[in-house]
Design a protein around this motif. Structure first.
Motif, short mmCIF file in Angstrom:
data_model
loop_
_atom_site.label_atom_id
_atom_site.label_comp_id
_atom_site.label_asym_id
_atom_site.label_seq_id
_atom_site.Cartn_x
_atom_site.Cartn_y
_atom_site.Cartn_z
N LYS A 19 0.85 -1.19 0.00
CA LYS A 19 0.00 0.00 0.00
C LYS A 19 0.88 1.24 0.00
O LYS A 19 1.87 1.30 0.72
N LEU A 20 0.50 2.22 -0.82
CA LEU A 20 1.28 3.44 -0.98
C LEU A 20 0.39 4.66 -0.78
O LEU A 20 -0.80 4.62 -1.07
N PHE A 21 0.98 5.73 -0.28
CA PHE A 21 0.33 7.02 -0.21
C PHE A 21 0.96 7.90 -1.28
O PHE A 21 2.13 8.26 -1.18
N HIS A 24 -2.44 13.38 -4.23
CA HIS A 24 -3.86 13.26 -4.53
C HIS A 24 -4.11 13.13 -6.04
O HIS A 24 -3.63 13.94 -6.83
N VAL A 65 -7.69 2.56 -2.68
CA VAL A 65 -8.26 2.15 -1.40
C VAL A 65 -9.05 3.30 -0.79
O VAL A 65 -10.19 3.15 -0.38
N ASN A 66 -8.42 4.47 -0.73
CA ASN A 66 -9.05 5.67 -0.16
C ASN A 66 -8.66 6.85 -1.04
O ASN A 66 -7.49 7.19 -1.13
N VAL A 69 -6.95 11.22 1.59
CA VAL A 69 -6.41 11.06 2.93
C VAL A 69 -5.64 12.33 3.24
O VAL A 69 -4.82 12.76 2.44
N PHE A 95 -3.47 13.19 0.13
CA PHE A 95 -2.92 11.99 -0.48
C PHE A 95 -4.05 11.08 -0.96
O PHE A 95 -5.20 11.23 -0.57
N THR A 96 -3.69 10.12 -1.81
CA THR A 96 -4.58 9.04 -2.22
C THR A 96 -3.88 7.74 -1.83
O THR A 96 -2.72 7.54 -2.14
N GLN A 97 -4.61 6.87 -1.12
CA GLN A 97 -4.04 5.59 -0.72
C GLN A 97 -4.37 4.55 -1.78
O GLN A 97 -5.54 4.35 -2.13
N GLU A 99 -3.32 0.48 -3.45
CA GLU A 99 -2.71 -0.82 -3.22
C GLU A 99 -2.29 -1.40 -4.55
O GLU A 99 -3.07 -1.42 -5.51
#
Length: 105
Positions: A19-21, A24, A65-66, A69, A95-97, A99
């Protein structure tokens, strides 16, 4: 197997399941897949391919995923001594999370 991929101007090491941040990404929803084709390096069990500037035919498939963030609060404080001048400012990065689902080389 891993790849070094450029996402939104930053380089990340992408491995399946990681998983990476990332900065955005606009207009994405949770659960959608996004492909990035700016792959700079691919390591497949010791066989390293380095692109010039990118590896042809390689891409990284990620799932969002999200989509939004907020990062930690960053305080910017500027002060000049004996001048009675102070300036306090701050911001929170967005940010955008994601995977990593698949690394295709």
């Amino acid at each position: 197997m891993y790849a070094i991929v450029e996402i939104q101007g930053q380089q990340f090491k992408a491995e399946e399941g990681k998983k990476l941040f990332v900065h955005h990404i606009k207009d994405v929803e949770a659960g959608k897949t996004v492909e990035f084709d700016k792959v700079l390096l691919v390591d497949a069990d010791g066989a390293v391919k380095v692109g010039a500037p990118t590896v042809e035919g390689a891409k990284v498939v990620v799932e969002v995923v999200n989509p939004l963030v907020k990062g930690e609060k960053v305080i910017v404080f500027k002060m000049k001594r004996r001048k009675d001048s102070r300036k306090k400012n701050g911001h929170r990065e967005q940010f955008t999370q994601v995977e990593v689902k698949q690394v295709i080389a």
